[in-house]
Design a protein around this motif. Structure first.
Motif, PDB file in Angstrom:
ATOM      1  N   SER A 163       0.607  -1.239  -0.394  1.00 19.79           N
ATOM      2  CA  SER A 163      -0.076   0.067  -0.161  1.00 19.79           C
ATOM      3  C   SER A 163       0.469   1.387  -0.078  1.00 19.79           C
ATOM      4  O   SER A 163       2.276   1.066   0.196  1.00 19.79           O
ATOM      5  CB  SER A 163      -1.278   0.019   1.073  1.00 19.79           C
ATOM      6  OG  SER A 163      -0.270  -0.423   2.512  1.00 19.79           O
ATOM      7  N   ARG A 164       0.558   2.537  -0.343  1.00 19.47           N
ATOM      8  CA  ARG A 164       0.977   3.694  -0.444  1.00 19.47           C
ATOM      9  C   ARG A 164       1.080   3.647   0.877  1.00 19.47           C
ATOM     10  O   ARG A 164       0.388   3.987   1.724  1.00 19.47           O
ATOM     11  CB  ARG A 164       0.229   4.917  -1.378  1.00 19.47           C
ATOM     12  CG  ARG A 164       1.379   5.566  -1.917  1.00 19.47           C
ATOM     13  CD  ARG A 164       2.265   4.993  -2.717  1.00 19.47           C
ATOM     14  NE  ARG A 164       2.476   6.117  -4.155  1.00 19.47           N
ATOM     15  CZ  ARG A 164       3.721   5.430  -4.955  1.00 19.47           C
ATOM     16  NH1 ARG A 164       4.240   4.050  -4.662  1.00 19.47           N
ATOM     17  NH2 ARG A 164       3.813   6.414  -5.379  1.00 19.47           N
ATOM     18  N   TYR A 178      -2.216  11.872  -3.827  1.00 25.52           N
ATOM     19  CA  TYR A 178      -3.139  10.864  -2.895  1.00 25.52           C
ATOM     20  C   TYR A 178      -3.526  10.174  -3.874  1.00 25.52           C
ATOM     21  O   TYR A 178      -3.743   9.767  -4.733  1.00 25.52           O
ATOM     22  CB  TYR A 178      -4.043  10.865  -1.258  1.00 25.52           C
ATOM     23  CG  TYR A 178      -5.071  11.576  -1.625  1.00 25.52           C
ATOM     24  CD1 TYR A 178      -5.829  11.105  -2.516  1.00 25.52           C
ATOM     25  CD2 TYR A 178      -5.006  12.966  -1.452  1.00 25.52           C
ATOM     26  CE1 TYR A 178      -7.365  11.569  -2.472  1.00 25.52           C
ATOM     27  CE2 TYR A 178      -7.067  13.012  -2.046  1.00 25.52           C
ATOM     28  CZ  TYR A 178      -7.474  12.652  -2.235  1.00 25.52           C
ATOM     29  OH  TYR A 178      -8.746  12.741  -3.003  1.00 25.52           O
ATOM     30  N   VAL A 179      -3.371   8.567  -3.404  1.00 27.96           N
ATOM     31  CA  VAL A 179      -4.622   7.183  -4.224  1.00 27.96           C
ATOM     32  C   VAL A 179      -5.392   6.595  -3.632  1.00 27.96           C
ATOM     33  O   VAL A 179      -5.999   7.397  -2.297  1.00 27.96           O
ATOM     34  CB  VAL A 179      -3.381   6.662  -4.078  1.00 27.96           C
ATOM     35  CG1 VAL A 179      -1.962   6.387  -4.691  1.00 27.96           C
ATOM     36  CG2 VAL A 179      -2.862   5.681  -2.912  1.00 27.96           C
ATOM     37  N   GLY A 180      -6.504   6.847  -4.355  1.00 34.39           N
ATOM     38  CA  GLY A 180      -7.967   6.028  -3.413  1.00 34.39           C
ATOM     39  C   GLY A 180      -8.021   5.205  -4.829  1.00 34.39           C
ATOM     40  O   GLY A 180      -7.545   4.464  -6.064  1.00 34.39           O
ATOM     41  N   LYS A 201      -4.924   0.724  -5.738  1.00 34.44           N
ATOM     42  CA  LYS A 201      -5.255   2.085  -6.507  1.00 34.44           C
ATOM     43  C   LYS A 201      -4.406   3.549  -7.474  1.00 34.44           C
ATOM     44  O   LYS A 201      -3.958   2.599  -7.006  1.00 34.44           O
ATOM     45  CB  LYS A 201      -4.587   2.871  -4.402  1.00 34.44           C
ATOM     46  CG  LYS A 201      -5.848   2.194  -3.263  1.00 34.44           C
ATOM     47  CD  LYS A 201      -5.100   2.589  -1.871  1.00 34.44           C
ATOM     48  CE  LYS A 201      -6.067   1.228  -0.973  1.00 34.44           C
ATOM     49  NZ  LYS A 201      -5.510   2.062   0.370  1.00 34.44           N
ATOM     50  N   LYS A 204      -5.204   9.861  -7.480  1.00 32.19           N
ATOM     51  CA  LYS A 204      -6.473  10.948  -7.346  1.00 32.19           C
ATOM     52  C   LYS A 204      -5.958  12.712  -7.255  1.00 32.19           C
ATOM     53  O   LYS A 204      -7.062  13.556  -7.655  1.00 32.19           O
ATOM     54  CB  LYS A 204      -7.575  10.208  -5.597  1.00 32.19           C
ATOM     55  CG  LYS A 204      -8.179   9.194  -5.891  1.00 32.19           C
ATOM     56  CD  LYS A 204      -9.182   9.049  -6.953  1.00 32.19           C
ATOM     57  CE  LYS A 204      -9.458   7.488  -6.736  1.00 32.19           C
ATOM     58  NZ  LYS A 204     -10.940   7.294  -7.526  1.00 32.19           N
ATOM     59  N   GLU A 208       0.676  12.806  -7.700  1.00 32.87           N
ATOM     60  CA  GLU A 208       0.501  11.174  -7.905  1.00 32.87           C
ATOM     61  C   GLU A 208      -0.832  10.946  -8.983  1.00 32.87           C
ATOM     62  O   GLU A 208      -0.598   9.566 -10.277  1.00 32.87           O
ATOM     63  CB  GLU A 208      -1.467  10.686  -6.469  1.00 32.87           C
ATOM     64  CG  GLU A 208       0.530  10.365  -5.459  1.00 32.87           C
ATOM     65  CD  GLU A 208       0.859   8.956  -5.324  1.00 32.87           C
ATOM     66  OE1 GLU A 208       1.355   8.874  -7.264  1.00 32.87           O
ATOM     67  OE2 GLU A 208       1.584   8.152  -4.751  1.00 32.87           O
ATOM     68  N   PRO A 291      -1.925  12.833   3.650  1.00 33.43           N
ATOM     69  CA  PRO A 291      -2.314  11.661   2.153  1.00 33.43           C
ATOM     70  C   PRO A 291      -1.771  10.317   2.424  1.00 33.43           C
ATOM     71  O   PRO A 291      -3.319   9.786   2.053  1.00 33.43           O
ATOM     72  CB  PRO A 291      -1.017  12.178   1.489  1.00 33.43           C
ATOM     73  CG  PRO A 291      -0.053  12.567   1.976  1.00 33.43           C
ATOM     74  CD  PRO A 291      -0.441  13.635   2.976  1.00 33.43           C
ATOM     75  N   ASN A 292      -2.034  10.047   3.404  1.00 34.04           N
ATOM     76  CA  ASN A 292      -2.214   8.466   4.203  1.00 34.04           C
ATOM     77  C   ASN A 292      -3.739   8.570   4.426  1.00 34.04           C
ATOM     78  O   ASN A 292      -4.476   7.688   4.342  1.00 34.04           O
ATOM     79  CB  ASN A 292      -1.490   8.292   5.321  1.00 34.04           C
ATOM     80  CG  ASN A 292       0.141   8.203   5.129  1.00 34.04           C
ATOM     81  OD1 ASN A 292       0.440   8.017   3.781  1.00 34.04           O
ATOM     82  ND2 ASN A 292       1.312   9.466   5.800  1.00 34.04           N
ATOM     83  N   SER A 295      -5.546   8.338   0.779  1.00 33.58           N
ATOM     84  CA  SER A 295      -5.304   6.865   0.886  1.00 33.58           C
ATOM     85  C   SER A 295      -5.838   5.288   1.510  1.00 33.58           C
ATOM     86  O   SER A 295      -6.445   4.924   1.064  1.00 33.58           O
ATOM     87  CB  SER A 295      -4.317   6.494   0.247  1.00 33.58           C
ATOM     88  OG  SER A 295      -3.272   7.137   0.068  1.00 33.58           O
ATOM     89  N   ASP A 296      -5.932   5.824   2.661  1.00 32.67           N
ATOM     90  CA  ASP A 296      -6.520   4.860   3.371  1.00 32.67           C
ATOM     91  C   ASP A 296      -7.885   4.482   4.031  1.00 32.67           C
ATOM     92  O   ASP A 296      -8.673   3.937   4.054  1.00 32.67           O
ATOM     93  CB  ASP A 296      -5.710   4.070   4.838  1.00 32.67           C
ATOM     94  CG  ASP A 296      -4.038   3.839   4.849  1.00 32.67           C
ATOM     95  OD1 ASP A 296      -3.912   3.462   4.121  1.00 32.67           O
ATOM     96  OD2 ASP A 296      -3.710   4.637   6.226  1.00 32.67           O
TER      97      ASP A 296
END
Length: 653
Positions: A163-164, A178-180, A201, A204, A208, A291-292, A295-296
């Protein structure tokens, strides 16, 4: 009357039986022929189809998602990386008893009622073989405890993924994004099956998102033989994954983190450029978001707190915040004056105000500066000097110089939603408002007010171009072959005069003497600025009182600005700092810029100063965020009206 009885002989019986046997045999032969023909068709013509169907009952083909590419700083340090993540999914179509399985799983996972409800709803709505996530970010002990019992729980799929992870949290929130999980629209757009792989992910926001194709990589594949209950018997074949590319930025991780911390509780932006390459060494907007968390999967409370904060933690102030540049524009005005033929030694007397365009225009120092030349006017930020001189050259020449130094420019960066502000001139005003330009408009623009708007990156670029004498362009992606920027189309001696005025701001009798760099042999040049948020009318001045200072609500206070470069003899770094509603450029913005540049020369000394400040602020970025969340939750709980009966304690969405 008697009828003769028909006599049935043995021969007649034999003939009748033979006819029935023939008919029955023909029927059997026809049916048998049809069966043989069908079997032949299935075995030959449909062989491939049914072989594939049979294979799918025995062989499981699954995609292996690729690790996302890292984002690293100019020295190779991690800005965004990956870490192991243990997760549990279920395949609803293979669950023998969903309720019993969930109950047994929950002995190890301790899911709350809301999470259990979410899982049950998703299982009910899921298609048979579509995975449903039960939990992620498990400890290794939880993962192993469930894995050893997997044979007893058909349909339960423990997996180890990556995971990121953003080690510096909020310090890089606006820089990296961030990612998602991909939504339905994103999947329909690309039809890439890896997007619906459990836990996968995509970018977003921020870098990223903009660098998604470079960071994504290519998935691998795995063919395994499985039992009817889905248990893996053996691996048959696999195709390796292609990890995403590693992307190197010009950012200095230590400087980025330091600048974010140094902003403290203020609503501020700090940008630092390399004046030789144009590389962005730090681009900070605070407060920010972690950003965590996004992402989470961000909680309702955290989202509500961020979206309601008047310091706008969801806005990237470095690129999207627009501010009147205030007096930080005066070095650019001085350069325009020199290029228009006005001598640096020509003097103007400042009594504290000047009557022009039918009214008084005031200097920030009510008692005036007395007689000033250009160097002193820059160092002490004399408004009357710039009013007087700007009226002589006109707005077109001012606007041309502003644009040459980077104001109003949109830079070619891998960042979305860049706002480039306004450099007004007579043509723009006519086009925008169908109004004729006046002398008053020129006077306001000469001190960075009126229609003037710029973002922090543009102000850092202005400082870098004055310092280097070249058309430095900000860069965010590291490159070993970037060409040297072209020289500015101005006289080098004119740039030197402007630099000397900016040297005086910090090292002479200027407005930022308290922010000198405490480094032997290294001097910083700069320019302070204070930008009005609300207009001060003649009636306001007649009434007296505080304008934009501590005597008014926070949102009506003046913005504080500072631009700088160092060292003054051979400039290598340029910076801009904006503190929203910070009141004073010298008091709020200049110290942040000074400490940030100090970090580049003496990190230990800079960190010692910062740690002392953080003690008074209530801790570092994360400690203050945790305290803010606790306070927000208490306020939210207090604002919920009391209820009775079974609904007591319920909280609205």
């Amino acid at each position: 009357m008697k009828h003769d009885r028909q006599i049935v002989t043995e021969a007649v019986q034999a003939m009748s039986f033979s006819r029935r046997s023939f008919v029955l045999g023909a029927g059997q032969l026809a049916v048998g022929g049809l069966l043989v023909t069908r079997m032949g068709y299935l075995a030959i013509a449909e062989n491939e189809k049914y072989q594939l169907l049979s294979e799918s009952n025995r062989v499981n083909l699954s995609l292996v998602p690729p690790p996302r590419g890292w984002i690293i700083d100019r020295r190779g340090e991690e800005l965004a990386g990956n870490r192991p993540d243990y997760r549990i999914d279920v395949i609803p179509g293979r669950l023998a008893d969903p309720d019993r399985t969930l109950a047994e799983l929950n002995r190890f996972l301790a899911l709350g009622p809301d999470e259990l409800k979410r899982v049950r709803d998703e299982i009910a709505q899921s298609k048979g073989l579509q995975p449903v996530q039960i939990a992620d970010q498990l400890s290794q002990e939880q993962y192993l405890a469930i894995s050893v019992r997997q044979a007893d729980w058909p349909g339960v799929v423990p997996s180890q993924v990556v995971s990121r992870y953003y080690a510096d949290g909020a310090a890089v929130g606006h820089l990296l994004g961030y990612v998602g999980i991909a939504n339905a629209e994103e999947y329909e757009k690309s039809k890439d099956p890896v997007l619906i792989t459990p836990g996968y992910k995509i970018g977003k926001q921020g870098l990223e998102q903009e660098l998604e194709q470079r960071l994504r990589g290519r998935p691998g594949a795995r063919r395994t033989e499985v039992t009817a209950r889905g248990k893996v018997v053996r691996d048959l074949a696999s195709r390796p994954v292609t990890p995403g590319q590693t992307v190197q930025l010009t950012i200095d991780r230590g400087l980025q983190h330091y600048a974010a911390r140094r902003c403290g509780p203020d609503s501020a932006a700090v940008t630092v450029l390399d004046t030789v390459t144009g590389g962005i060494l730090a681009m900070v907007s605070m407060p920010s978001f972690d950003p965590n968390s996004f992402s989470d999967g961000i909680s309702h409370d955290e989202w509500d707190m961020l979206s309601k904060d008047d310091h706008l933690p969801l806005l990237n102030k470095s690129l999207q915040g627009l501010y009147p540049p205030g007096s930080t524009i005066k070095p650019a005005v001085a350069l325009a004056l020199l290029e228009s033929g006005i001598a640096a030694t020509e003097r103007v007397t400042c009594p504290g105000r000047v009557y022009m365009a039918g009214r008084f225009f005031h200097c920030w120092r009510r008692g005036g500066h007395g007689s000033v030349d250009m160097r002193r006017a820059v160092a002490q930020s004399c408004d009357v000097y710039f009013y007087t001189m700007a009226a002589r050259i006109g707005m077109e020449k001012l606007a041309a110089t502003y644009r040459m130094l980077g104001l109003g420019e949109e830079f070619d960066l891998p960042t979305p939603h860049q706002r480039y502000g306004t450099v007004p001139d007579p043509a723009w005003l006519k086009r925008k408002y169908n109004r004729k330009w006046t002398l008053a408009d020129t006077l306001n623009a000469s001190i960075g007010q009126g229609y003037m708007l710029s973002n922090p990156l543009q102000l850092a670029t202005l400082s870098a171009r004055i310092a280097s004498g070249r058309a430095v362009t900000p860069q965010l992606l590291a490159s070993t072959s970037a060409p040297q920027a072209a020289p500015l189309p101005v006289q080098p001696e004119h740039l030197q005069i402007v630099r000397e005025g900016m040297w005086g701001v910090v090292n002479g009798a200027g407005t930022a003497g308290r922010s000198r760099l405490p480094v032997e042999g290294v001097e910083m040049a700069g320019k302070t600025g204070t930008a009005q948020v609300v207009n001060i009318t003649r009636a306001d001045r007649a009434r007296g009182g505080s304008f934009g200072g501590r005597g008014v609500p926070w949102k009506y206070r003046d913005h504080a600005l500072f631009v700088a470069f160092a060292p003054t003899d051979q400039p290598r770094y340029a910076a801009s700092t904006i503190v929203e509603h910070g009141i004073s450029g010298s008091g709020a913005a200049a110290p942040i810029a000074s400490d940030t540049l100090l970090y580049l020369y003496d990190p230990a000394k800079a960190l010692a100063k910062l740690e002392a400040l953080e003690e008074g602020w209530g801790g570092g970025i994360q400690e203050r965020a945790d305290a803010a969340m606790t306070a927000f939750q208490v306020r939210s709980a207090d604002s919920v009206p009391a209820t009775t009966g079974s609904a007591a304690g319920a909280t609205p969405e």
